[in-house]
Design a protein around this motif. Structure first.
Motif, PDB file in Angstrom:
ATOM      1  N   ASN A   1      23.733  59.014  12.821  1.00 30.45           N
ATOM      2  CA  ASN A   1      23.281  60.277  13.398  1.00 30.45           C
ATOM      3  C   ASN A   1      23.683  60.400  14.862  1.00 30.45           C
ATOM      4  O   ASN A   1      23.893  61.491  15.367  1.00 30.45           O
ATOM      5  CB  ASN A   1      21.757  60.388  13.299  1.00 30.45           C
ATOM      6  CG  ASN A   1      21.314  60.610  11.880  1.00 30.45           C
ATOM      7  OD1 ASN A   1      22.083  61.092  11.059  1.00 30.45           O
ATOM      8  ND2 ASN A   1      20.082  60.244  11.582  1.00 30.45           N
ATOM      9  N   LEU A   2      23.738  59.249  15.552  1.00 30.42           N
ATOM     10  CA  LEU A   2      24.136  59.285  16.956  1.00 30.42           C
ATOM     11  C   LEU A   2      25.646  59.386  17.093  1.00 30.42           C
ATOM     12  O   LEU A   2      26.167  59.493  18.202  1.00 30.42           O
ATOM     13  CB  LEU A   2      23.644  58.024  17.675  1.00 30.42           C
ATOM     14  CG  LEU A   2      22.134  57.818  17.696  1.00 30.42           C
ATOM     15  CD1 LEU A   2      21.796  56.552  18.459  1.00 30.42           C
ATOM     16  CD2 LEU A   2      21.435  59.007  18.318  1.00 30.42           C
TER      17      LEU A   2
ATOM     18  N   SER B   1      16.757  57.667  20.110  1.00 31.99           N
ATOM     19  CA  SER B   1      16.847  56.206  20.118  1.00 31.99           C
ATOM     20  C   SER B   1      15.793  55.546  20.997  1.00 31.99           C
ATOM     21  O   SER B   1      15.377  54.439  20.705  1.00 31.99           O
ATOM     22  CB  SER B   1      18.258  55.761  20.513  1.00 31.99           C
ATOM     23  OG  SER B   1      18.620  56.364  21.711  1.00 31.99           O
TER      24      SER B   1
ATOM     25  N   ALA C   1      20.984  65.588  15.755  1.00 37.18           N
ATOM     26  CA  ALA C   1      21.130  65.510  17.212  1.00 37.18           C
ATOM     27  C   ALA C   1      22.573  65.699  17.647  1.00 37.18           C
ATOM     28  O   ALA C   1      22.867  65.806  18.826  1.00 37.18           O
ATOM     29  CB  ALA C   1      20.601  64.168  17.712  1.00 37.18           C
TER      30      ALA C   1
ATOM     31  N   GLY D   1      17.075  60.889  14.771  1.00 35.41           N
ATOM     32  CA  GLY D   1      18.185  61.604  15.400  1.00 35.41           C
ATOM     33  C   GLY D   1      19.056  62.416  14.469  1.00 35.41           C
ATOM     34  O   GLY D   1      20.152  62.821  14.852  1.00 35.41           O
TER      35      GLY D   1
ATOM     36  N   ARG E   1      19.708  62.963  21.822  1.00 30.52           N
ATOM     37  CA  ARG E   1      20.204  61.640  21.452  1.00 30.52           C
ATOM     38  C   ARG E   1      19.392  60.529  22.098  1.00 30.52           C
ATOM     39  O   ARG E   1      19.024  59.545  21.462  1.00 30.52           O
ATOM     40  CB  ARG E   1      21.679  61.513  21.834  1.00 30.52           C
ATOM     41  CG  ARG E   1      22.596  62.346  20.957  1.00 30.52           C
ATOM     42  CD  ARG E   1      23.976  62.389  21.569  1.00 30.52           C
ATOM     43  NE  ARG E   1      24.443  61.037  21.851  1.00 30.52           N
ATOM     44  CZ  ARG E   1      25.335  60.402  21.105  1.00 30.52           C
ATOM     45  NH1 ARG E   1      25.843  60.983  20.058  1.00 30.52           N
ATOM     46  NH2 ARG E   1      25.726  59.182  21.409  1.00 30.52           N
TER      47      ARG E   1
END
Lengths: 292, 552
Positions: B110-111, B82, A205, A202, B78
């Motif tokens: 990152n999220l 995941s 993202a 991610g 996103r």
């Protein structure tokens, strides 16, 4: 139990900035003595009497200052004796001593700074500027040992496969260039895997957040605020009180004006913080230990 | 409920001239464990990448991939990051940051999750994977197995619903590999996590897998419950080579009835043959039994002691053994037992502080100015990528002064490829070609079968045998007992820096209980000294003949 070194790295960093930087811009024997006393007592409290032996070489700096400064600087009104047709003056000797003491105290502070602020803590401090910088620094620290290991492996592979001469300096330079070029393609090739691994998890993202293992507790905030306050008071008073000595041609002390006294007290309190915290924690630990 | 549905999927790389995969359709039930196998270049890795949105390569896609009934292309970044986790082959290069804790947090950062959520999830996953002890360590200090476990943990922390693994254990030693597979299996059973895994250690994966997929030339050959596929799979040698020993033996004996998957099932299946006649394996050993007749050993260690630094512990502790000229000598042993260090000492890289290493009767120290490496001794390191310096295989061979025609095997089809683009087995062959250029009399090999499928490893075994028959002495360090049993003239067990036992493969492996081949573990109760697949086939056929003789 948390002694000085276990506090949030930013608090610790703030302390070191205010303990080291102002004193560097003001050649004042009183400040030097306070700084030196603070630095030495903290090392002793932290590492025990054995630290004395390790700090001993640092005291060569004041000695060097006393010897070297008068050899090059002949200003001053109080000649002590004449050497090679040049006067050795009291002012030059004392300035050399104070300057040496400043270098000495700075080095001693840095010696404890180095053992407390490990790379991950420094990373945390500088990474606080932005999560991106934190990630770049972290990846860099990851790649340095990785590349080092690979270079060693490639070098050994070149030796044991017996394909390349290593008879003279030119062969060795050629070997080095070969390793350089193969490392570039190796890094690019494997960088693709890292990039895949990053995007698979991610990266890119959205907005990144930042996780650290260092938290903020009340004591951390208190330490940072206290250090900053004392440091600012010292610096401001230094500014308005003209704490710097005039050394040449005649020593003029700024005297014990109100701002000067405030600065001395504030700086002394600041420099005492780590020692006090260290001793307090040890005392608490001892009393708690006796109950276990 | 199907978590993943693939409908008529075809893919052509933008630079490729034909489809890498074509017309693939299948579905995966939630909670399934799918093992995928197939020969090198069959498109397994391409297929896996098509299932992870972020990793889809450049090219033309036909057909569709649905996750929970939603096409991958419609899932937002996103969620996709995941929901699908992806573990790759090389543990080293998937790691992004310098500290274990930071690596675990990387995906969650990152999220953009808040600090306290990350803290909770990271601590939870660290205790589940039992990595609390090395939580604050530098990743550079971890072993390969720990690194791969960290890669898995740092993906599991993102709570994926589908976990995809592309040969995750190929760079690990057998113990670390079974630990890793056991962890994946535990995630599958404990959490109901759906797993799709490409593996060549099928002996361990197939018992865990609910479904088995076999691919060939970009198409789906078989897909179904593991046992059923094992029974149905055709007799093609390159497909069979990837199968576990139990399945290969079952196929070699005609493939009738219920196919054994685990060693335990295999044992009962072998016992079903009656096993009255003890086979005599002498004929199999004829080629390897003759003791070479020469007075000077090719390599001789006598009481060798070595450590990497003054204050570190001893790695070689009185190592003593000798290797005759023209034999293949396999050194087996656990991780950190000093095998690789021992090879380094033989190659003159590690200088012992006591004892002597002699090559053809002359102390390694007395070979001055690299004469040791001129037409005498050469070593192929574990990471063969370190041997490659050029952009094509052709330049690589030219650089070494070797012509492809002079090689005992054929690599003509690889000549214009970049060495890094080759499969593990092909890389090994090219690297071997390069070191053979110096015309060594002793060849040292460090883990030549690491990261290689069984088919290629059988090919390498054949090449090494023919080199040895040509008079070359080969000393190799390996974890791969199947490979050692096929290749070695003599095997040695290395333990704590010493050689603890040496013997011919048949006696060596029949005396070992754990460190032995799957076939030996299967037949241990029924026959003595049965080590390789060929042995077992011979022994079982003998029982059949006996039976028909009695009945006739």
């Amino acid at each position: 139990m948390r002694s000085f070194k276990d506090h949030n790295p930013i608090s610790v960093f703030v302390f070191y900035i205010f303990a080291i930087v102002p004193a560097m811009f003001c050649i004042n024997p009183v400040l030097m003595c306070i700084s030196l006393a603070g630095g030495v007592s903290f090392r002793l409290a932290k590492d025990g009497l054995g630290a004395l032996k390790k700090m001993l070489p640092f005291f060569a700096f004041p000695l060097l200052g006393v010897i070297l400064n008068p050899l090059f600087v002949h200003k001053g009104v109080t000649p002590l004796f004449i050497l090679n047709n040049n006067p050795v003056t009291l002012e030059a000797v004392l300035f050399g001593l104070t300057l040496g003491a400043m270098i000495c105290s700075t080095v001693i502070w840095f010696s404890s700074f180095n053992s407390i602020m490990t790379t991950d803590k420094l990373l945390y401090v500088f990474g606080s500027v932005s999560p991106k910088i934190a990630l770049i620094l972290s990846m860099t620290l990851r790649y340095i040992p990785l590349y080092g290991q690979q270079i060693k492996k490639v070098r050994q592979a070149q030796i044991v496969t017996g394909l390349y001469k290593e008879d003279n300096a030119i062969d060795k330079i050629r070997g080095g260039l070969r390793i350089m070029s193969v490392m570039v393609s190796w890094a690019l090739e494997n960088g693709i895997i890292t990039a895949d691994s990053m995007s698979a998890r991610g990266y890119g993202a959205g907005r990144r957040s930042r996780f650290t293992i260092f938290g903020w507790r009340t004591a951390d905030v208190a330490l940072a605020v206290l250090c900053a306050a004392l440091g600012v008071v010292t610096s401001v008073c230094m500014g308005i009180g003209h704490l710097a000595f005039e050394w040449y041609p005649e020593i003029v002390s700024p005297g014990m004006s109100a701002p000067a006294v405030t600065a001395y007290i504030a700086y002394a309190l600041l420099c005492a913080i780590p020692t006090v915290l260290q001793i307090r924690e040890e005392a608490r630990w001892r009393s708690l230990q006796s109950e276990i | 409920m199907e978590i993943l549905t693939v409908r008529d999927l075809s893919f052509k790389y933008s630079l490729g001239d034909k489809d890498a995969i074509s017309g693939i359709s299948f579905g995966v039930e939630e909670g399934a464990f799918v093992a995928v196998c197939g020969p090198t270049g069959c498109g397994k890795s391409t297929l896996l990448r098509m299932l992870k949105k972020e990793l889809i390569p450049m090219g033309d896609i036909k057909g569709e991939v649905l996750l929970d009934g939603v096409p991958l292309s419609e899932i937002d970044a996103r969620t996709s990051a995941s929901a699908v986790g992806f573990v790759m082959q090389r543990p080293e290069h998937q790691i992004v940051t310098d500290k274990v804790w930071h690596e675990l947090a990387f995906g969650l950062e990152n999220l953009g999750l808040p600090q306290d959520v990350i803290r909770r999830r990271v601590s939870e996953i660290a205790s589940y994977f039992d990595i609390e002890d090395w939580f604050e360590r530098d990743v550079a200090d971890l072993s390969g197995g720990q690194k791969q476990l960290l890669n898995l943990a740092s993906i599991m922390v993102m709570q994926p619903r589908l976990l995809i693994l592309d040969e995750p254990t190929s760079q690990l030693d057998p113990i670390a590999a079974s630990d890793f597979i056991a962890t994946v299996r535990k995630l599958n059973t404990d959490m109901g996590l759906t797993v799709i895994m490409v593996e060549h250690r099928l002996q361990e994966v197939i018992p865990a897998a609910s479904m088995l997929m076999i691919m060939d030339k970009g198409t789906l050959l078989h897909y179904g419950p593991a046992r059923q596929v094992c029974e149905e799979v055709s007799d093609r040698p390159d497909l069979l080579a990837a199968m576990p020993s139990t399945v290969r033996l079952f196929k070699a004996m005609g493939g009738q009835g219920r196919c054994p998957l685990t060693i335990g099932e295999g044992r009962r299946w072998v016992e079903g043959f009656g096993c009255k006649v003890q086979p005599d394996f002498k004929a199999f050993d004829a080629a390897r039994d003759e003791t070479p007749d020469n007075d000077v050993p090719a390599l001789e260690f006598s009481d060798v002691w070595f450590r990497y630094g003054r204050d570190l512990h001893d790695v070689l502790r009185g190592t003593t053994f000798s290797v005759e000229q023209g034999e293949v000598f396999c050194i087996l042993g656990g991780n950190g037992s000093g095998k690789t260090t021992c090879l380094g000492a033989a190659a003159g890289l590690n200088k012992p502080y006591s004892g002597t290493v002699k090559v053809f009767g002359k102390n390694v120290r007395d070979y001055k100015n690299q004469t040791l490496y001129r037409n005498c001794l050469t070593m192929l390191p574990q990471d063969v990528q370190t041997v490659f310096l050029k952009n094509t295989v052709r330049e690589e061979l030219k650089d070494a002064g070797e012509s492809a025609a002079a090689l005992p095997y054929d690599i003509e089809s690889l000549m214009d490829k970049h060495p890094y683009d080759l499969s593990g087995g092909e890389q090994q062959l090219v690297a071997l070609a390069k070191v053979l250029a110096s015309q060594p009399r002793i060849l040292l090999l460090d883990e030549p079968t690491k990261g290689i499928d069984t088919y290629s490893s059988e090919r390498i075994s054949g090449i090494l045998r023919s080199l040895a028959e040509g008079g070359m002495t080969i000393v190799l360090v390996t974890h791969d007992v199947e490979f050692a049993s096929r290749t070695a003239d003599r095997c040695a067990m290395f333990f704590r820096g010493e050689v603890t036992s040496v013997g011919r493969p048949r006696e060596f492996f029949s005396e070992n209980n754990f460190y032995t081949t799957a076939v030996n573990r299967m037949t241990r109760g029924s026959f003595k000294g049965c080590v390789t697949l060929e042995d077992a086939v011979y022994a079982l056929k003998l029982q059949d003949q006996e039976l028909s003789a009695v009945e006739g």
